[in-house]
Design an enzyme around this catalytic site. Structure first.
Site, PDB file in Angstrom:
ATOM      1  N   ALA A  59       1.401  -1.157  -0.170  1.00  0.00           N
ATOM      2  CA  ALA A  59      -0.154  -0.196   0.008  1.00  0.00           C
ATOM      3  C   ALA A  59       0.649   1.135   0.345  1.00  0.00           C
ATOM      4  CB  ALA A  59      -1.311  -0.311   1.396  1.00  0.00           C
ATOM      5  N   ASP A  60       1.873   1.346   0.596  1.00  0.00           N
ATOM      6  CA  ASP A  60       2.592   1.899   0.612  1.00  0.00           C
ATOM      7  C   ASP A  60       3.291   2.811  -0.194  1.00  0.00           C
ATOM      8  OD1 ASP A  60       2.611   4.462   3.723  1.00  0.00           O
ATOM      9  OD2 ASP A  60       3.577   2.604   4.489  1.00  0.00           O
ATOM     10  N   LEU A  61       4.048   1.960  -1.026  1.00  0.00           N
ATOM     11  CA  LEU A  61       4.647   1.654  -1.835  1.00  0.00           C
ATOM     12  C   LEU A  61       3.604   1.523  -3.216  1.00  0.00           C
ATOM     13  CD1 LEU A  61       7.918  -0.761  -1.437  1.00  0.00           C
ATOM     14  CD2 LEU A  61       7.662   1.203  -0.653  1.00  0.00           C
ATOM     15  N   GLY A  85       3.394   5.350  -3.438  1.00  0.00           N
ATOM     16  CA  GLY A  85       3.981   6.194  -4.017  1.00  0.00           C
ATOM     17  C   GLY A  85       4.824   5.783  -5.297  1.00  0.00           C
TER      18      GLY A  85
END
Length: 394
Positions: A169-171, A174
């Site tokens: 989710a984070d990457l 990004g």
């Protein structure tokens, strides 16, 4: 030849992972990324993780902030906010990842900054987006994986929920933000104006769930955990040899026929339940149970060699220590030594895509906190965007 994003300036007013990762990707392509950090503490990731190298910045910070310059600004201080506004006049894009509403309270929301620079592309990365009933919830990768469906479909059947160890989710947020920023830069060539980008961890995790949602809508059933198996092909998963696990990928009918020939099980094609890929998916567990005794007759490496020779995808399961020193990782320069004023040198992942005419470079090490503050202020003063008094105030 200059790097493709040379001349593009990005203000990185983000912390931890999604925003810094997005901005690092842009920096690697040549953008001048200025990391705006709170005085004293800086990006909270500077102090995260339970281990250090030589300096006080965590390896996690070092991994996500190469090719950037750092300046500290207290955005609650009118004088420092004046410096931010001067930077905005020079910027092409800004990335922030505060909870919705915080940017407005700090005087750095899109509408405020757009009035200063109508060409500004403003990317806001949050847990759940700027609208909707969950917009004010705190957003972390685990929460996004949980409510997007990722957690429910990961791991092994009947076991406790298993988070994907890679923060998808984070990457993903990004990556999607970098894609949106570059799209907006191209669009600005026609419109002459910037725009607001609303990205979230939740939507990134959901958007990456292409196979899982396809299965849901195709079958009417929510996908369940299937371990290392694939939802669209079988056999396509880890199997056990006499000494270790390895993976096989008979992802189409041609590869299936090559596989059963290579392992001496051509009679399986005569069984209706295994005759087509669709049948093999339905009968995946029975298929693997049928194949298991055969794979136990030889070592993993023996099977890998035999299958590759037959044209069937197969591979060992490497841990990260093995993966980063593999001959392919070495050939592709996926580990590089980064010079650093405190660490001396440290290992970091290299560039995941290669540009033939303008290869990316380790131009700048991850910055020390406020390392470039004076330098950046001098640039603004030279452009006439900041009063001379700001030099003394800093």
């Amino acid at each position: 030849m200059a790097l493709p994003l040379a001349g593009i300036r990005v203000l990185d007013i983000s912390q931890v992972m999604a925003g810094p990762f997005c901005c690092m990707l842009l920096a690697d392509m040549g953008a001048d990324v200025i990391k705006v950090e709170p005085p004293g503490t800086g990006d909270s990731t500077r102090h995260s993780m339970g281990f250090r190298l030589k300096g006080t910045d965590s390896p996690g910070f070092l991994a996500l902030n190469r090719n950037k310059r750092s300046i500290t600004l207290d955005l609650k201080d009118p004088a420092d906010r004046e410096v931010l506004y001067a930077l905005v006049k020079t910027a092409d894009a800004l990335v922030e990842n505060a909870r919705p509403g915080v940017a407005g309270r700090l005087g750095m929301d899109y509408q405020t900054l757009r009035a200063i620079n109508p060409r500004l592309i403003y990317a806001s990365i949050s847990g759940f987006g700027q609208t909707g009933p969950w917009s004010q919830r705190p957003g972390f990768d685990l929460m996004a994986q949980a409510v997007s469906g990722v957690l429910s479909s990961n791991g092994l059947p009947g076991m406790e929920p298993a988070k994907n160890s890679i923060p998808v989710a984070d990457l993903g947020a990004g990556l999607f933000s970098a894609y949106a920023i570059l799209s907006a830069v191209i669009g600005r060539q026609t419109s002459g104006e910037g725009q607001f980008i609303d990205a979230s961890l939740f939507e990134a995790a959901l958007a990456l769930s292409v196979w899982e949602t396809t299965e849901l809508w195709g079958t009417g059933r929510a996908p369940a955990p299937i371990g290392s198996a694939n939802r669209m092909s079988a056999p396509y998963q880890a199997v056990k040899a006499s000494d270790d696990w390895f993976v096989i990928g008979a992802a189409n009918q041609g590869l299936w026929l090559k596989l059963i020939k290579a392992i001496g099980r051509e009679e399986l094609q005569l069984e209706e339940r295994f005759a087509t890929n669709a049948n093999r998916i339905v009968n995946r567990l029975a298929l693997i149970e049928t194949l298991a005794p055969t794979f136990l007759t030889r070592t993993a490496q023996e099977w890998i060699d035999a299958l590759l020779e037959a044209g069937v995808p197969a591979a060992p399961i490497l841990d990260y220590g093995e993966a980063v020193v593999s001959e392919q990782a070495v050939a592709r320069e996926m580990v590089q030594m980064v010079p650093h004023p405190v660490e001396g040198e440290f290992r970091a992942l290299g560039f995941p895509v290669k540009l033939s005419a303008t290869p990316q470079q380790m131009r700048l090490p991850p910055p020390l906190l406020d390392q470039h503050g004076d330098e950046i202020r001098e640039e603004l003063i030279a452009k006439g965007l900041l009063g001379e008094a700001r030099r003394q105030a800093s």
